[in-house]
Design a protein around this motif. Structure first.
Motif, PDB file in Angstrom:
ATOM      1  N   MET A   5       0.846  -1.197   0.000  1.00 20.97           N
ATOM      2  CA  MET A   5       0.000   0.000   0.000  1.00 20.97           C
ATOM      3  C   MET A   5       0.877   1.240   0.000  1.00 20.97           C
ATOM      4  SD  MET A   5      -3.333  -0.803   2.297  1.00 20.97           S
ATOM      5  CE  MET A   5      -4.200   0.565   1.530  1.00 20.97           C
ATOM      6  N   ILE A   6       0.986   1.881  -1.159  1.00 19.82           N
ATOM      7  CA  ILE A   6       1.770   3.102  -1.304  1.00 19.82           C
ATOM      8  C   ILE A   6       0.803   4.277  -1.333  1.00 19.82           C
ATOM      9  CG2 ILE A   6       3.399   4.380  -2.740  1.00 19.82           C
ATOM     10  CD1 ILE A   6       4.330   1.671  -3.827  1.00 19.82           C
ATOM     11  N   PRO A   7       0.896   5.197  -0.377  1.00 19.02           N
ATOM     12  CA  PRO A   7      -0.051   6.318  -0.346  1.00 19.02           C
ATOM     13  C   PRO A   7      -0.012   7.149  -1.620  1.00 19.02           C
ATOM     14  CG  PRO A   7       1.165   6.163   1.720  1.00 19.02           C
ATOM     15  CD  PRO A   7       1.827   5.221   0.758  1.00 19.02           C
ATOM     16  N   THR A   8      -1.163   7.689  -1.998  1.00 17.65           N
ATOM     17  CA  THR A   8      -1.262   8.582  -3.154  1.00 17.65           C
ATOM     18  C   THR A   8      -0.705   9.945  -2.760  1.00 17.65           C
ATOM     19  OG1 THR A   8      -3.303   7.468  -3.778  1.00 17.65           O
ATOM     20  CG2 THR A   8      -2.836   9.564  -4.859  1.00 17.65           C
ATOM     21  N   ASP A  20     -15.147   6.974 -13.930  1.00 20.91           N
ATOM     22  CA  ASP A  20     -16.308   6.630 -13.116  1.00 20.91           C
ATOM     23  C   ASP A  20     -16.030   6.859 -11.636  1.00 20.91           C
ATOM     24  OD1 ASP A  20     -17.767   5.878 -15.319  1.00 20.91           O
ATOM     25  OD2 ASP A  20     -17.269   3.762 -15.144  1.00 20.91           O
ATOM     26  N   TYR A  21     -14.820   6.492 -11.220  1.00 23.72           N
ATOM     27  CA  TYR A  21     -14.458   6.611  -9.810  1.00 23.72           C
ATOM     28  C   TYR A  21     -12.950   6.701  -9.674  1.00 23.72           C
ATOM     29  CZ  TYR A  21     -12.526   1.900  -9.606  1.00 23.72           C
ATOM     30  OH  TYR A  21     -11.734   0.805  -9.809  1.00 23.72           O
ATOM     31  N   GLN A  22     -12.510   7.160  -8.518  1.00 29.67           N
ATOM     32  CA  GLN A  22     -11.100   7.107  -8.132  1.00 29.67           C
ATOM     33  C   GLN A  22     -11.055   6.815  -6.644  1.00 29.67           C
ATOM     34  OE1 GLN A  22      -8.249  10.213  -9.035  1.00 29.67           O
ATOM     35  NE2 GLN A  22      -9.423  10.785 -10.859  1.00 29.67           N
ATOM     36  N   ILE A  23     -10.093   6.022  -6.220  1.00 26.26           N
ATOM     37  CA  ILE A  23      -9.886   5.806  -4.794  1.00 26.26           C
ATOM     38  C   ILE A  23      -8.438   6.131  -4.459  1.00 26.26           C
ATOM     39  CG2 ILE A  23      -9.407   3.334  -5.091  1.00 26.26           C
ATOM     40  CD1 ILE A  23     -10.814   2.993  -2.277  1.00 26.26           C
ATOM     41  N   HIS A  24      -8.255   6.816  -3.348  1.00 26.65           N
ATOM     42  CA  HIS A  24      -6.924   7.207  -2.897  1.00 26.65           C
ATOM     43  C   HIS A  24      -6.727   6.746  -1.457  1.00 26.65           C
ATOM     44  CE1 HIS A  24      -6.671   9.741  -6.444  1.00 26.65           C
ATOM     45  NE2 HIS A  24      -7.839  10.249  -6.107  1.00 26.65           N
ATOM     46  N   TYR A  25      -5.548   6.225  -1.197  1.00 33.19           N
ATOM     47  CA  TYR A  25      -5.138   5.908   0.166  1.00 33.19           C
ATOM     48  C   TYR A  25      -4.032   6.886   0.516  1.00 33.19           C
ATOM     49  CZ  TYR A  25      -2.350   3.693   3.827  1.00 33.19           C
ATOM     50  OH  TYR A  25      -1.619   3.460   4.960  1.00 33.19           O
ATOM     51  N   ASN A  26      -4.245   7.701   1.567  1.00 35.27           N
ATOM     52  CA  ASN A  26      -3.267   8.710   1.974  1.00 35.27           C
ATOM     53  C   ASN A  26      -2.808   8.463   3.401  1.00 35.27           C
ATOM     54  OD1 ASN A  26      -5.361  10.652   0.127  1.00 35.27           O
ATOM     55  ND2 ASN A  26      -3.200  10.666  -0.390  1.00 35.27           N
ATOM     56  N   ARG A  27      -1.514   8.653   3.618  1.00 33.51           N
ATOM     57  CA  ARG A  27      -0.946   8.508   4.969  1.00 33.51           C
ATOM     58  C   ARG A  27       0.153   9.550   5.133  1.00 33.51           C
ATOM     59  NH1 ARG A  27       2.907   5.849   8.183  1.00 33.51           N
ATOM     60  NH2 ARG A  27       2.022   4.751  10.003  1.00 33.51           N
ATOM     61  N   TYR A  95      -8.893   6.851   3.625  1.00 34.76           N
ATOM     62  CA  TYR A  95      -9.287   6.511   2.260  1.00 34.76           C
ATOM     63  C   TYR A  95     -10.173   7.639   1.745  1.00 34.76           C
ATOM     64  CZ  TYR A  95      -7.928   1.546   2.611  1.00 34.76           C
ATOM     65  OH  TYR A  95      -7.236   0.368   2.741  1.00 34.76           O
ATOM     66  N   ILE A  96     -10.028   7.976   0.463  1.00 31.35           N
ATOM     67  CA  ILE A  96     -10.898   8.945  -0.191  1.00 31.35           C
ATOM     68  C   ILE A  96     -11.395   8.319  -1.482  1.00 31.35           C
ATOM     69  CG2 ILE A  96     -11.041  11.219  -1.275  1.00 31.35           C
ATOM     70  CD1 ILE A  96      -8.793  12.110   0.656  1.00 31.35           C
ATOM     71  N   LEU A  97     -12.706   8.194  -1.590  1.00 33.19           N
ATOM     72  CA  LEU A  97     -13.321   7.600  -2.777  1.00 33.19           C
ATOM     73  C   LEU A  97     -14.127   8.672  -3.501  1.00 33.19           C
ATOM     74  CD1 LEU A  97     -14.072   5.091  -4.504  1.00 33.19           C
ATOM     75  CD2 LEU A  97     -15.986   4.722  -2.912  1.00 33.19           C
ATOM     76  N   TRP A  98     -13.750   8.940  -4.759  1.00 32.99           N
ATOM     77  CA  TRP A  98     -14.476   9.895  -5.598  1.00 32.99           C
ATOM     78  C   TRP A  98     -15.389   9.128  -6.542  1.00 32.99           C
ATOM     79  CZ3 TRP A  98      -9.703  13.278  -7.335  1.00 32.99           C
ATOM     80  CH2 TRP A  98      -9.289  14.069  -6.268  1.00 32.99           C
ATOM     81  N   LEU A  99     -16.615   9.623  -6.708  1.00 38.08           N
ATOM     82  CA  LEU A  99     -17.608   8.944  -7.548  1.00 38.08           C
ATOM     83  C   LEU A  99     -18.294   9.948  -8.465  1.00 38.08           C
ATOM     84  CD1 LEU A  99     -19.071   6.928  -4.567  1.00 38.08           C
ATOM     85  CD2 LEU A  99     -17.870   5.884  -6.502  1.00 38.08           C
TER      86      LEU A  99
END
Length: 296
Positions: A5-8, A20-27, A95-99
């Motif tokens: 898991m590499i943060p965005t 359609d969507y994007q998901i980002h994992y940030n730390r 987590y950030i999920l864009w829709l």
């Protein structure tokens, strides 16, 4: 296959155009350079924000929410919003999920509107405070969405969309089934609760008990347990176990050996870890790892 898991990076988030969507994992651990980027903003898509750890006040015009781990923010297109970060020992992880609105419209049916998760229901609008079981479930779903979004394997795009639909249905049901205003009650003993959570995060790799925490905070075991359950809707013991299991799950998926994980999180022996894992996820650690490999 192990997928680290590499943060965005903030600067590398692509536009939502034609997506359609994007998901980002940030730390983030160094908050000073990050704070300058967290200004109130709007965008034309839906956003689902899930806090894993960190101290955050989240602003969704005109409201301000003091978040705890496992809280969710649901943002509609055009709503001004931003995070207000508070210095903490814990990393700011989420987590950030864009829709895209058209994606949700096209994925809905006559009887199931997937946009309903973002609507005001039972006086619950942007902020959703979840139970312990729900936190684990949604954390796992978001992780699965993130994993599938990183893969180029056959079926990964469909699996990600299946998990997104499941996530939105669960969130909508949580809002529909909750009594009005239940989440609007003020926290009691907020300072003690924050100190309890800080202690758990700082000692997550130790064999801690409720009694250890109570002694450290100079309160009775009974009082601490009742206070925690009243504010978090989960027992303190169960929260500790779920938190350890959440970290252990990530270690398993990164390729760490089961026996090292047992030692690392203070379980003492494999049988204790096995039973706890089985209770939380309904399968053995080895079967869980294999099931995640199968969907990848």
């Amino acid at each position: 296959m192990n997928l680290k898991m590499i943060p965005t990076a903030y600067a590398k988030k692509p536009s939502m155009e034609q997506r359609d969507y994007q998901i980002h994992y940030n730390r983030d651990t160094a908050l000073t350079p990050l704070k300058s980027r967290l200004k109130s903003h709007v965008h034309p898509h839906y956003e689902l924000y899930f806090l894993i750890s960190g101290q955050v006040n989240y602003h969704v015009d005109p409201h301000r929410f003091a978040l705890k781990s496992g809280d969710m923010i649901l943002i509609r297109p055009g709503q001004p919003h931003h995070a207000e970060l508070i210095q903490s020992k814990d990393p700011y992880e989420r987590y950030i999920l864009w829709l895209h609105p058209s994606y949700l419209e096209n994925s809905s049916t006559e009887s199931t509107d997937l946009q309903i998760a973002f609507k005001s229901i039972n006086f619950q609008d942007s902020h959703l405070s979840l139970s312990g079981d729900m936190i684990v479930l949604l954390d796992n779903l978001l992780h699965r969405i993130w994993v599938q979004s990183q893969l180029q394997e056959y079926g990964a795009d469909l699996l990600a969309r299946i998990y997104i639909k499941e996530l939105l249905i669960i969130v909508a049901r949580a809002k529909l089934n909750d009594p009005p205003c239940e989440r609007s009650k003020p926290l009691n003993n907020e300072k003690l609760l924050a100190e309890t959570l800080d202690y758990i995060h700082a000692h997550i790799h130790e064999a801690m008990t409720v009694e250890h925490i109570a002694n450290h905070l100079f309160v009775s075991r009974s009082f601490l347990s009742k206070m925690f359950t009243a504010n978090m809707n989960i027992s303190l013991h169960k929260y500790i176990v779920q938190k350890k299991m959440s970290f252990a799950k990530q270690e398993l998926l990164s390729g760490e050996s089961i026996h090292l994980i047992c030692e690392k999180f203070g379980f003492g022996d494999y049988s204790t870890f096995y039973r706890a894992f089985q209770r939380e996820f309904g399968m053995s650690p080895r079967l869980y790892v294999q099931s995640m490999k199968d969907v990848r």
